[in-house]
Design an enzyme around this catalytic site. Sequence first.
Site, PDB file in Angstrom:
ATOM      1  N   ASP A  37      -0.816 -12.012  13.063  1.00  0.00           N
ATOM      2  CA  ASP A  37      -1.272 -10.901  12.291  1.00  0.00           C
ATOM      3  C   ASP A  37      -2.809 -11.027  12.645  1.00  0.00           C
ATOM      4  O   ASP A  37      -3.497 -11.973  13.019  1.00  0.00           O
ATOM      5  CB  ASP A  37      -1.099 -11.016  10.940  1.00  0.00           C
ATOM      6  CG  ASP A  37      -1.237  -9.761  10.083  1.00  0.00           C
ATOM      7  OD1 ASP A  37      -1.882  -8.851  10.645  1.00  0.00           O
ATOM      8  OD2 ASP A  37      -1.296  -9.892   8.717  1.00  0.00           O
TER       9      ASP A  37
ATOM     10  N   CYS B  60       7.508  -4.119   6.090  1.00  0.00           N
ATOM     11  CA  CYS B  60       7.046  -5.027   5.020  1.00  0.00           C
ATOM     12  C   CYS B  60       6.266  -4.162   3.957  1.00  0.00           C
ATOM     13  O   CYS B  60       5.967  -3.000   4.305  1.00  0.00           O
ATOM     14  CB  CYS B  60       5.986  -6.004   5.531  1.00  0.00           C
ATOM     15  SG  CYS B  60       5.637  -7.407   4.516  1.00  0.00           S
TER      16      CYS B  60
HETATM   17  O1  LIG Z   1       1.024  -6.156   2.661  1.00  0.00           O
HETATM   18  C1  LIG Z   1       0.330  -6.562   1.640  1.00  0.00           C
HETATM   19  O2  LIG Z   1      -0.381  -6.129   0.729  1.00  0.00           O
HETATM   20  C2  LIG Z   1       0.068  -8.053   1.822  1.00  0.00           C
HETATM   21  C3  LIG Z   1      -0.862  -8.703   0.817  1.00  0.00           C
HETATM   22  C4  LIG Z   1      -1.026 -10.138   0.902  1.00  0.00           C
HETATM   23  C5  LIG Z   1      -0.624 -10.818   1.853  1.00  0.00           C
HETATM   24  C6  LIG Z   1       0.138 -10.037   3.013  1.00  0.00           C
HETATM   25  C7  LIG Z   1       0.446  -8.910   3.157  1.00  0.00           C
HETATM   26  N1  LIG Z   1       1.063  -8.056   4.088  1.00  0.00           N
HETATM   27  C8  LIG Z   1       1.384  -8.938   5.055  1.00  0.00           C
HETATM   28  C9  LIG Z   1       2.531  -8.186   6.197  1.00  0.00           C
HETATM   29  O3  LIG Z   1       3.462  -8.934   6.310  1.00  0.00           O
HETATM   30  C10 LIG Z   1       2.020  -7.170   7.010  1.00  0.00           C
HETATM   31  O4  LIG Z   1       3.095  -6.447   7.248  1.00  0.00           O
HETATM   32  C11 LIG Z   1       1.365  -7.468   8.188  1.00  0.00           C
HETATM   33  O5  LIG Z   1       0.038  -8.215   7.548  1.00  0.00           O
HETATM   34  C12 LIG Z   1       0.698  -6.315   8.797  1.00  0.00           C
HETATM   35  O6  LIG Z   1       0.372  -5.298   7.890  1.00  0.00           O
HETATM   36  P1  LIG Z   1      -0.316  -3.981   8.828  1.00  0.00           P
HETATM   37  O7  LIG Z   1      -1.397  -4.314   9.524  1.00  0.00           O
HETATM   38  O8  LIG Z   1      -0.675  -3.390   7.430  1.00  0.00           O
HETATM   39  O9  LIG Z   1       0.965  -3.365   9.482  1.00  0.00           O
END
Ligand SMILES: O=C(O)c1ccccc1NCC(=O)[C@H](O)[C@H](O)COP(=O)(O)O
Length: 218
Positions: free
Chosen positions: A131, A8
């Site tokens: 999440d 993502c």
């Molecule tokens: O990634 C972002 O900046 C974001 C912004 C606003 C809403 C959601 C967002 N990301 C969500 C995702 O899909 C991430 O992949 C998920 O939360 C996992 O994130 P991480 O812990 O950083 O791998």
Amino acid sequence: MNNLIKICGLSSPETLAAALDAGADMVGFVRYPKSPRHVTLDLGHRLSLQAKGRAKRVVLLVDPGDEEIAQAVEAINPDLIQLHGHESPERVAEIRSMVNRPVMKAVGIAEKSDLEAVAPYAKGSEHILLDAKPPKADALPGGNGVSFDWKLLDGLDPALPIMLSGGLNPDNVAEAIRLTRPKAVDVSSGVESGPGLKDPARIKAFIQAARTAFAAQH
Ligand SMILES: O=C(O)c1ccccc1NCC(=O)[C@H](O)[C@H](O)COP(=O)(O)O
């Protein structure tokens, strides 16, 4: 489908190429202006064309209005919409019929009772992305690199289309898959060298580790 790997928050042609070459099943483009991963409609359009036919393209939106959804769908033509705000099951169903394509809903988890929110989304969501809840009030709704306690998922209906996310990285994804047996995994910060800066070597390492762990389940 099972054993899917989603990367993502891709926001450059180079890092998108790294994810596609490493075999990502799904690639996510974030539409959230406060995020370091935000893509404009024009950049999203170009990245979507680059990924077409190689991975499922996901547009991530947060509590979007109808106009915002229409603009993103027209410009980016995603295969799925990811909803990462406080959208109700009814709103998810409404969006799904509006865009006539699958939707995946994110649900924030911090404690066992948060799992009660999952089942109501099962009917209308292709995937339910679990999440970690944002660590503080002014944090982004996702993409914070924070894990929740995976043991909370013990006893969760194994038929649910769970995509595990939150704080995954190349070093912990195998253990996460072994413990929670998700249908899919999703990562953003854990394959970055800094906020919004995807690292091709970490993307490759994450996908290899997840693939090996999924294969070991059979
Ligand atoms: O990634 C972002 O900046 C974001 C912004 C606003 C809403 C959601 C967002 N990301 C969500 C995702 O899909 C991430 O992949 C998920 O939360 C996992 O994130 P991480 O812990 O950083 O791998």
